[in-house]
Write a protein that holds these residues in place. Sequence first.
Motif, mmCIF file in Angstrom:
data_model
loop_
_atom_site.group_PDB
_atom_site.id
_atom_site.type_symbol
_atom_site.label_atom_id
_atom_site.label_comp_id
_atom_site.label_asym_id
_atom_site.label_seq_id
_atom_site.Cartn_x
_atom_site.Cartn_y
_atom_site.Cartn_z
ATOM 1 N N PHE A 117 0.839 -1.205 0.000
ATOM 2 C CA PHE A 117 0.000 0.000 0.000
ATOM 3 C C PHE A 117 0.873 1.254 0.000
ATOM 4 C CE2 PHE A 117 -1.746 3.266 2.902
ATOM 5 C CZ PHE A 117 -2.792 3.735 2.112
ATOM 6 N N PHE A 118 1.928 1.248 0.822
ATOM 7 C CA PHE A 118 2.829 2.406 0.872
ATOM 8 C C PHE A 118 3.532 2.623 -0.467
ATOM 9 C CE2 PHE A 118 3.560 1.610 5.689
ATOM 10 C CZ PHE A 118 2.591 2.531 6.031
ATOM 11 N N ALA A 158 -1.315 -4.626 15.200
ATOM 12 C CA ALA A 158 -0.347 -3.553 15.462
ATOM 13 C C ALA A 158 -0.068 -3.384 16.953
ATOM 14 C CB ALA A 158 -0.821 -2.240 14.851
ATOM 15 N N SER A 159 -1.073 -3.631 17.787
ATOM 16 C CA SER A 159 -0.855 -3.449 19.229
ATOM 17 C C SER A 159 0.231 -4.380 19.755
ATOM 18 C CB SER A 159 -2.146 -3.678 20.009
ATOM 19 O OG SER A 159 -3.044 -2.630 19.751
ATOM 20 N N ASN A 187 10.198 10.126 -0.750
ATOM 21 C CA ASN A 187 9.512 8.934 -0.227
ATOM 22 C C ASN A 187 8.531 9.325 0.864
ATOM 23 O OD1 ASN A 187 12.154 7.504 -1.374
ATOM 24 N ND2 ASN A 187 10.531 5.981 -1.132
ATOM 25 N N ASN A 188 7.452 8.560 0.961
ATOM 26 C CA ASN A 188 6.444 8.900 1.964
ATOM 27 C C ASN A 188 6.808 8.304 3.335
ATOM 28 O OD1 ASN A 188 5.008 6.323 2.439
ATOM 29 N ND2 ASN A 188 4.342 6.523 0.299
ATOM 30 N N LEU A 189 6.160 8.813 4.366
ATOM 31 C CA LEU A 189 6.514 8.427 5.739
ATOM 32 C C LEU A 189 6.274 6.943 6.000
ATOM 33 C CD1 LEU A 189 5.321 11.438 7.940
ATOM 34 C CD2 LEU A 189 7.342 11.194 6.494
ATOM 35 N N GLY A 190 5.318 6.363 5.294
ATOM 36 C CA GLY A 190 5.050 4.939 5.439
ATOM 37 C C GLY A 190 6.191 4.102 4.886
ATOM 38 N N ALA B 158 -2.467 0.625 19.490
ATOM 39 C CA ALA B 158 -1.968 0.782 18.119
ATOM 40 C C ALA B 158 -2.866 0.084 17.098
ATOM 41 C CB ALA B 158 -0.537 0.272 18.007
ATOM 42 N N SER B 159 -3.487 -1.012 17.474
ATOM 43 C CA SER B 159 -4.341 -1.720 16.513
ATOM 44 C C SER B 159 -5.506 -0.853 16.052
ATOM 45 C CB SER B 159 -4.873 -3.022 17.114
ATOM 46 O OG SER B 159 -3.828 -3.949 17.256
ATOM 47 N N GLN B 160 -5.985 0.010 16.931
ATOM 48 C CA GLN B 160 -7.053 0.929 16.546
ATOM 49 C C GLN B 160 -6.555 2.009 15.587
ATOM 50 O OE1 GLN B 160 -10.057 2.767 19.062
ATOM 51 N NE2 GLN B 160 -9.155 1.720 20.807
ATOM 52 N N TYR B 162 -3.301 2.149 13.793
ATOM 53 C CA TYR B 162 -2.241 1.962 12.806
ATOM 54 C C TYR B 162 -2.726 2.077 11.356
ATOM 55 C CZ TYR B 162 1.908 0.046 10.551
ATOM 56 O OH TYR B 162 3.016 -0.124 9.751
ATOM 57 N N LYS B 163 -3.879 1.501 11.077
ATOM 58 C CA LYS B 163 -4.380 1.506 9.703
ATOM 59 C C LYS B 163 -4.614 2.938 9.216
ATOM 60 C CE LYS B 163 -7.852 -0.942 7.012
ATOM 61 N NZ LYS B 163 -8.948 -1.924 7.076
ATOM 62 N N CYS B 166 -1.389 4.700 8.665
ATOM 63 C CA CYS B 166 -0.799 4.303 7.378
ATOM 64 C C CYS B 166 -1.392 5.117 6.233
ATOM 65 C CB CYS B 166 -1.014 2.814 7.119
ATOM 66 S SG CYS B 166 -0.026 1.729 8.161
ATOM 67 N N GLN B 167 -2.712 5.308 6.278
ATOM 68 C CA GLN B 167 -3.380 6.105 5.242
ATOM 69 C C GLN B 167 -2.777 7.509 5.202
ATOM 70 O OE1 GLN B 167 -5.868 4.992 3.277
ATOM 71 N NE2 GLN B 167 -7.220 3.610 4.392
ATOM 72 N N ALA B 169 0.204 8.426 6.483
ATOM 73 C CA ALA B 169 1.642 8.359 6.193
ATOM 74 C C ALA B 169 1.924 8.313 4.692
ATOM 75 C CB ALA B 169 2.252 7.130 6.871
ATOM 76 N N LYS B 170 1.038 7.640 3.955
ATOM 77 C CA LYS B 170 1.263 7.521 2.509
ATOM 78 C C LYS B 170 1.201 8.875 1.812
ATOM 79 C CE LYS B 170 -0.268 4.810 -1.513
ATOM 80 N NZ LYS B 170 -1.179 3.736 -1.973
ATOM 81 N N ILE B 172 2.219 11.847 3.102
ATOM 82 C CA ILE B 172 3.186 12.844 3.581
ATOM 83 C C ILE B 172 4.590 12.386 3.197
ATOM 84 C CG2 ILE B 172 4.087 14.096 5.595
ATOM 85 C CD1 ILE B 172 1.486 13.431 7.076
ATOM 86 N N THR B 173 5.350 13.265 2.556
ATOM 87 C CA THR B 173 6.715 12.899 2.177
ATOM 88 C C THR B 173 7.711 13.389 3.222
ATOM 89 O OG1 THR B 173 7.093 14.949 0.982
ATOM 90 C CG2 THR B 173 6.174 13.114 -0.283
ATOM 91 N N ILE B 192 10.449 10.599 12.396
ATOM 92 C CA ILE B 192 9.894 10.923 11.080
ATOM 93 C C ILE B 192 8.449 10.435 10.967
ATOM 94 C CG2 ILE B 192 10.139 10.465 8.599
ATOM 95 C CD1 ILE B 192 13.226 10.199 9.173
ATOM 96 N N TRP B 193 8.195 9.257 11.489
ATOM 97 C CA TRP B 193 6.873 8.621 11.422
ATOM 98 C C TRP B 193 5.852 9.288 12.345
ATOM 99 C CZ3 TRP B 193 3.414 5.218 9.583
ATOM 100 C CH2 TRP B 193 2.478 4.660 10.455
ATOM 101 N N MET B 197 0.917 9.549 13.777
ATOM 102 C CA MET B 197 0.198 9.049 14.952
ATOM 103 C C MET B 197 -0.537 10.183 15.666
ATOM 104 S SD MET B 197 0.538 5.728 15.055
ATOM 105 C CE MET B 197 0.319 5.033 16.704
#
Lengths: 373, 373
Positions: A117-118, A158-159, A187-190, B158-160, B162-163, B166-167, B169-170, B172-173, B192-193, B197
């Motif tokens: 996806f990333f 992820a948890s 490059n993106n953060l992911g 994080a499980s709540q 992370y997804k 990711c959306q 993160a994709k 943002i460069t 960077i990441w 969050m």
Amino acid sequence: MASQFKVTPWEVSGTVDYGKLIKQFGTEPITEQLLNRIKKRTKEIHFMLRRKIFFSHRDFNWLLDEYEKGNKFFLYTGRAPSGPIHIGHLVPWVFTKWLQDKFGVELLFQIPDEEKFFFKDNLTLEETEKWAHENILDIIALGFDPKKTKFLIDTKDASQMYKTACQIAKKITFSTVKAAFGFSDSNNLGEIWYTTMQATPAVLPSVQKGKNIPCLIPLGVDQDPHFRVARDVYTKLGFYKPAIIHAKFMSGLLADGKMSASIPNSTIYTTDTPKEVEEKIKKHAFSGGRSSLAEHRKYGGNPDIDVCYQWLHAFFEPDDKKLAKIYNNYKSGKLLTSELKDYTIEKINKFLKEHQKAREKARKQIGKFLFKA
Amino acid sequence: MASQFKVTPWEVSGTVDYGKLIKQFGTEPITEQLLNRIKKRTKEIHFMLRRKIFFSHRDFNWLLDEYEKGNKFFLYTGRAPSGPIHIGHLVPWVFTKWLQDKFGVELLFQIPDEEKFFFKDNLTLEETEKWAHENILDIIALGFDPKKTKFLIDTKDASQMYKTACQIAKKITFSTVKAAFGFSDSNNLGEIWYTTMQATPAVLPSVQKGKNIPCLIPLGVDQDPHFRVARDVYTKLGFYKPAIIHAKFMSGLLADGKMSASIPNSTIYTTDTPKEVEEKIKKHAFSGGRSSLAEHRKYGGNPDIDVCYQWLHAFFEPDDKKLAKIYNNYKSGKLLTSELKDYTIEKINKFLKEHQKAREKARKQIGKFLFKA
């Protein structure tokens, strides 16, 4: 002119020189001595080891030292879902299953459903989620032990992973991933973050059980850079470095390099029908045969460049004697290309028939392989 | 020479010119018109609004438009644990609690327990976990509605998140975070990441409920850059941009800029004893008084630079009339520095007595505020 090739987790191009790759990546070749050492534990040697489909490793001797001391390892491998499974994908997994059986060890199977996806502009997380489900069916179908195998799905689990990923992330700079993966400011953060998620499962059981557990990662050699980056980090965090065993790539039908799910004519998917397999092989399988039957009979074919032969060698003909006979007969011209293709078609379809049956059964087994939400 | 100041999520230095900051960050000042509009809904205006402790916003008018259409918002704020809570930390939270009460809305309180870990060399996740627990006690003590308030703890939940992270993160460069936060190639992957969050909770209820829900983020203005980076991303992903309301910083006792938990002499912690408060104020509180009693009586003091007065203004004296009287009496010389200090000590200790009682009670309430594992 030196032949150019490139091997990164996101691109494999050119004709890969595996000897050179060992030097480039700084890994160790699999030696007869190591095979003998493995054989002491496993009684037999898997044909993929014997034939050097698994050709290289890191720290396998250390892993066996630990094993012999009673310090059992666990297996870790993975699949980044973005499309259907083809037979090339199965190579490391079939071997992983063998390792699980022979050593009686646990397997953590990562499904990093965010990775592709990333890296792919148009791919959505809904699509990777769909493919995660489909791909898991193929993996379960290979016969992994449900009591000893768990899928770690990044966006769902992820948890479990995030805290350890953070520990790893703190120890890796952008400079490092720039050098290892050829990243730039665009490059993106992911993409930049992702390597921490792939590095995490190698130490997750150690984190969760509060003691160091050795890890063995069977993988396609293109995935090695993730662990090269993480290697020193594991040590800094007080963990063992994982041992790794590297597989070569299975060629596409068109002999166009590593088999790719996005080139249908060059690829056998696990869900292909017998008819589709037959047509693809007959139409597209790159042949080492001569241009006429008469010439083939006279001069013989070249098994070393013939995709069907390569596939039998890497996957579909475990019997060394039968394989040698095919090699010699093809080389001498006794075995025709059409006969070699028919033999291969039969082998593939026999495998796929069983696989597809197991794949359907897997739909009801998934629950056993997942971490509870 | 222009006075220099710097405001980023990780550094606040110099004398902050909040008017300039509004231009620099591209936000809107809080106008009387906006206050009147808020008052229509809340019946009264919190003194922190009236006194422009909350001085700036993004899209607050849009938020009220939506609210008036029946489209209720939720509140989102946070605390990155790395040490004890001081009274400066409480400013945005006290106001957030008021907003929750007046609008009857839900609150998502993020505890990004990885953030400071990424940015501080010697800080461990064990320490941030400990501080997360301690800090949550202070937050609960402020009286948030347990039925409408949930803590989102990054490493646990994080499980709540992370997804959705990711959306984000994709989109943002590295270039973008380089420009926004002054990052370089030597920043670690966590640093960077991280912004993804912090951006995530603003849309998490929308993701989880499958429909767009407006969000209002009360925060210290140093946190604004995270949302500036994410602003366009929210739109690209089909979400509302969150409304934001920005607080000024509460000064340290030494008038050395934003109060910092790492400068004990300049800081009142929520766990300080009455004696400690008294000693710190008497010894360290920067005063606007004259150098002698006679001079003070004759020329008067300067409340505008006096830390005690500033604290009464920002936090401890909600009564405008009383505050005005203090201002005028101090300015005229009628009120002495020692008297102003005594008054402030009394106010702080009265607040802390109640707070510390509530903080102890909070130990038993935590469960109600957490997402189930």
